[in-house]
Enzyme design. Structure first.
Site, PDB file in Angstrom:
ATOM      1  CD  GLU A 168      -2.835  -0.986   2.378  1.00  0.00           C
ATOM      2  OE1 GLU A 168      -3.589   0.274   2.433  1.00  0.00           O
ATOM      3  OE2 GLU A 168      -3.485  -1.771   3.008  1.00  0.00           O
ATOM      4  CG  ASP A 172      -1.692  -2.227   5.435  1.00  0.00           C
ATOM      5  OD1 ASP A 172      -0.109  -2.532   5.006  1.00  0.00           O
ATOM      6  OD2 ASP A 172      -1.081  -1.082   5.414  1.00  0.00           O
ATOM      7  CE1 TYR A 198       1.879   4.560   7.146  1.00  0.00           C
ATOM      8  CE2 TYR A 198       0.100   3.203   8.224  1.00  0.00           C
ATOM      9  CZ  TYR A 198       0.521   4.302   7.119  1.00  0.00           C
ATOM     10  OH  TYR A 198      -0.789   4.524   6.460  1.00  0.00           O
TER      11      TYR A 198
END
Length: 653
Positions: A7, A83, A293
Site C-alpha cells: 500500500e 496491509d 508507520y
DNA sequence: CAGTGAGCGAGCTTCCGCTTGACTT
C-alpha cells in the site's frame, strides 16, 4: 520477474532490498476504487442486482493503476501484499479486478513488520484472497454510504446542515452531550483551610474521615479558623511505597494526546509531522526513515526490535532498569495491521538527529523515542508519606513523595521546571511554625470540554473511526461549522447543536456509540462466513428506508427555544435557498423574522472603498434577470450604493 | 442590481477508509 504490491510507497525500497533483483516492488497508494456517485440517490448501488456497488477508479489513481498494470503484464507471479486487515484485503481484491489478474499467478501474502525474515516467510506461505473478509469490508462501505448520503440529504433539506455520518455524527454528539452536561452543572462554593510552613503546605482534615475538609458553610470555616493557633504539631506518620508503571508504546491516538499535552500540537499537525518522520529525511547525506508507520491501533513491537531494545536498556542504564514489555490488552476493535509507533533504529538518537530536523520534528521524535525506550523499563518505586498534625484539636494533613528507584522515568524527557520536592523528615512531636494561615474560597469544577486529543481518545475507546481518520473527522466537523476550537477546546456551534438534536430526535437508533459496535459484530460474522453480505445489505437498506420514510412524516419544525417578541409564539428554524433562519411559528398571522447572519455572510472586514463609512457585506439580488446572484455591497446602503462582484477584484484596486 | 416564508424539484453535494499528491493565475 515477480511483482509485489504494497500500500505505502515508502515500504517499497526496503522490501526490494530484502527480495533482490528478481522482484519488482510497487505501491497502490491506498484504495484505488470507490463506489460511484450515480443512480438512485447517488448511492452508486445497483437496485436491480442486490444493491451491489458500482465501482469507479479514484480520480487521482489513474497513473498508479497504469504503472501497476504495465508491471503486472510482464510479471509471472504477482504478490498482493497490502496491509493485513479488512481494508487491506479489499484493496487486494480491487487490484485483482482492476488489473485484470484473473488467470495469472496471484498470491495474497501478509506481514506485519518490514524485516527480512518476516517478508521471506510471507512469500513462502501465500494464500488466496479471503473473499468473506472482502465482503465484510464492502458491507461496511455500503452501509456507510447509505447512512451518510441519505441522512446528509435529509439534513440539508430540513435544517440546512451539510452532512451526517455514522462516525462524524456520533463524534458531534459526544461534543454536544458534554456541552449539555456543562450547562446543567451548578457550581457549589466551599472552603478549605490551609496552613503554610517554611517547607510545606498542610490542609485541614475532615474529622473522622481520611480526606481534606470541604467546608460548605463559610461561617463554620470562620469559626474553626478563630480556634486555630500558629503552630502544627506532628502527630502521626504513615509511609508507603507505590510503583509507577511506564506506558506502552504509542498508537496514533496516544501519540496525538501526548503531543497535544506536551507541545499543544493539533491532531492534524501531529499527523503531518509524524508522516515526515516516517517518510524520512536527509541525515548526513543519507536518506533515513526515523519512525515506523504512524497510523496504527497497536502497541505491539516486533520481536527483533524488542531484543535490540532490551540490550540497549541494559547497556545504557544497567540491567536493573530492564523491565518487561508493557502491552495494552488488545480490545475487540484493534486490527493490529501495523506495529506501534516507534523509532526505526535506537542508534539514531534524538540528540544525533537534532541538527537535521525542524523543532517540531525533533520534539515529536524525542517523544516517540523516549516513550518507546521507557515502555520496556522497570517500574519506578515511589515512597509516599502522609503526615497528620495537631492544631488545638483540629487535624491537618500533608502528603509527600520521594523517588526510591527511578526506573523508566530515567528515560523520560525531563520538564525544565522540575524542582526537587520536599520530603518531611522529622519525628512525631516536632512543632512547625505556621507562616500563613488562610481560608481558601473554592468552587466545585464542572465537566471539561473535549480537546481534539481527548475526543480522539474517547472515539478510540468507543470504537468510532480509525487511526487514518481521527484527525480528518475533526476537520470535517470544523469544515461543516458544527464545532469551533477555542483555547484548544471543542465547542459546538448553534448549527452543530441543532444538527445533533435533530439526529437525536429522529435517528437515535443509528447515531449512537453502540451502533458501530453492533455493526462490527455483524461484519465479523460476514468475515467468518456466518452471515451473507447480500442479505445483510438488503435487510439494512429496507429497514433503514422504512425508518427514514416514517421519520420524514414526523419531522416537525425545530424550535429555537426563544419566543417571538411580537406575538409570543414559539420561534422555529426554517430554511430557504439562502440557508437557515429563525421565524415565528405563527406564520402567516405573524411575520416576524429574526435576522440571522449566515456563516457565508461573515466575510473579512473590508472598508467600503467609495464612502469609507460602511464595510462590505454579501448580498443577494432578488429581482430581474440576476435574481439569486450573490454580490458584495456597502453596508450603509442606500446611503452608499457601491457594489462589486467578487472580493478578488477589490484587491486589484 | 438590494434585507430571505408558494410548490415543485433540477442539479449540486454528502459517507468512511486506505494512501500520497501539489493543476496555475
Amino acid at each position: 520477474m515477480k511483482l509485489v504490491i504494497v500500500e505505502s510507497p515508502s515500504k517499497t525500497k526496503t522490501i526490494k532490498q530484502y527480495l533482490g533483483s528478481d522482484y519488482e516492488v510497487l505501491a497502490s497508494k491506498g484504495h484505488i476504487r470507490d463506489i460511484q456517485n450515480t443512480g438512485k440517490d447517488n448511492l452508486g448501488l445497483d437496485f436491480n442486482n442486490n444493491l451491489k456497488p458500482i465501482y469507479t477508479i479514484l480520480p487521482g489513481q489513474y497513473q498508479t493503476i497504469k504503472t501497476l498494470k504495465n508491471a503486472s503484464e510482464e510479471a509471472e507471479d504477482i504478490y498482493l501484499a497490502t496491509d493485513p486487515d479488512r481494508e487491506g484485503e479489499a484493496i487486494s481484491w480491487h487490484l485483482k479486478e482492476v488489473l485484470g489478474l484473473n488467470g495469472k499467478n496471484v498470491h495474497r501474502i501478509e506481514f506485519n513488520e518490514i524485516t527480512k525474515p518476516a517478508i521471506l516467510a510471507a512469500i513462502s506461505s501465500p494464500r488466496d484472497i479471503d473473499m468473506p473478509l472482502v465482503s465484510s469490508q464492502e458491507t461496511r462501505k455500503i452501509i456507510d454510504r447509505i447512512i451518510g448520503f441519505k441522512l446528509s440529504t435529509l439534513l440539508k433539506r430540513s435544517i440546512a446542515s451539510e452532512s451526517a455520518g455514522r462516525v462524524q455524527s456520533v463524534a458531534l454528539k459526544i461534543i454536544t452531550d458534554k456541552e449539555e452536561e456543562i450547562n446543567a452543572f451548578v457550581a457549589k462554593k466551599y472552603c478549605e483551610i490551609e496552613a503554610e510552613t517554611e517547607d510545606f503546605i498542610a490542609k485541614l482534615k475532615e474529622p473522622e474521615k481520611n480526606k481534606i475538609y470541604s467546608i460548605e458553610d463559610r461561617s463554620e470555616a470562620e469559626k474553626i479558623f478563630k480556634e486555630l493557633k500558629d503552630t502544627l504539631t506532628l502527630s502521626s506518620l504513615n509511609e508507603n511505597t507505590r510503583s509507577d508503571k511506564p506506558q506502552p508504546p504509542f498508537t496514533t491516538s496516544t501519540l496525538i494526546q501526548a503531543a497535544s499535552n506536551r507541545f499543544s500540537l493539533s491532531s492534524a499537525k501531529t499527523m503531518s509531522i509524524a508522516q515526515g518522520l516516517y517518510e524520512g529525511t536527509e541525515i548526513a547525506s543519507k536518506h533515513i526513515a526515523l519512525i515506523t508507520y504512524m497510523r496504527t491501533d497497536s502497541t505491539r513491537i516486533s520481536d527483533v526490535f524488542k531484543s535490540q531494545l532490551s540490550s540497549f536498556i541494559v547497556s545504557k542504564y544497567g540491567k536493573e532498569y530492564l523491565g518487561y514489555t508493557h502491552m495494552q490488552k488488545a480490545s475487540d476493535n484493534v486490527q493490529d495491521a501495523h506495529e506501534a509507533i516507534r523509532p526505526v533504529s535506537l542508534e539514531i538518537t534524538p540528540d544525533y538527529v537534532k541538527e537535521y530536523l525542524t523543532k517540531d520534528q525533533y520534539n515529536l521524535y524525542n517523544l516517540i523515542y523516549s516513550r518507546t525506550v521507557s515502555s520496556m523499563m522497570r517500574d519506578a518505586k515511589i515512597l509516599t508519606l502522609t503526615a497528620l498534625f495537631d492544631n488545638n484539636s483540629h487535624t491537618f494533613q500533608a502528603s509527600f513523595e520521594k523517588v526510591l528507584f527511578e526506573g523508566y522515568q530515567k528515560a523520560q524527557i525531563k520538564s525544565m521546571d522540575a524542582k526537587p520536592k520536599f520530603y518531611l523528615d522529622a519525628p512525631v512531636g516536632t512543632i512547625f511554625k505556621i507562616k500563613k494561615l488562610s481560608i481558601l474560597d473554592k468552587e466545585t469544577q464542572g465537566p471539561e470540554r473535549y480537546s481534539e486529543a481527548t475526543l480522539i481518545k474517547k472515539m478510540e475507546d468507543s470504537g468510532i473511526g480509525r487511526p487514518s481518520t481521527y484527525a480528518s473527522t475533526i476537520s470535517t466537523l470544523k469544515n461543516r461549522k458544527y464545532i469551533s476550537v477555542q483555547k484548544k477546546k471543542l465547542i459546538p456551534t448553534d448549527q452543530g447543536k441543532i444538527t445533533s438534536d435533530f439526529l437525536h430526535d429522529y435517528f437515535d437508533m443509528i447515531i449512537n456509540v453502540e451502533y458501530t459496535a453492533r455493526m462490527e459484530k455483524t461484519l465479523d460474522e460476514i468475515a467468518s462466513g456466518e452471515k451473507e453480505e447480500d442479505k445483510v445489505v438488503n435487510q439494512f437498506y429496507n429497514a433503514f428506508d422504512k425508518i427514514l420514510s416514517e421519520k420524514k412524516k414526523d419531522i416537525k419544525p425545530m424550535e429555537t427555544g426563544e419566543l417571538c417578541p411580537k406575538c409570543g409564539s414559539k420561534m422555529i428554524y426554517k430554511i430557504n435557498k439562502y440557508g437557515r433562519f429563525e421565524a415565528c411559528s405563527n406564520y402567516p398571522s405573524c411575520k416576524y423574522i429574526k435576522k440571522t447572519v449566515t456563516e457565508e455572510e461573515k466575510i473579512p472586514y473590508i472598508e467600503c472603498p467609495l464612502c469609507h463609512e460602511g464595510h462590505l457585506v454579501l448580498r443577494t439580488s432578488s429581482k430581474g434577470r440576476k435574481a439569486g446572484k450573490k454580490f458584495y455591497g456597502c453596508s450603509s446602503y442606500p446611503k452608499c450604493t457601491f457594489t462589486i462582484s467578487s472580493l478578488s477584484e477589490i484587491k486589484k484596486m
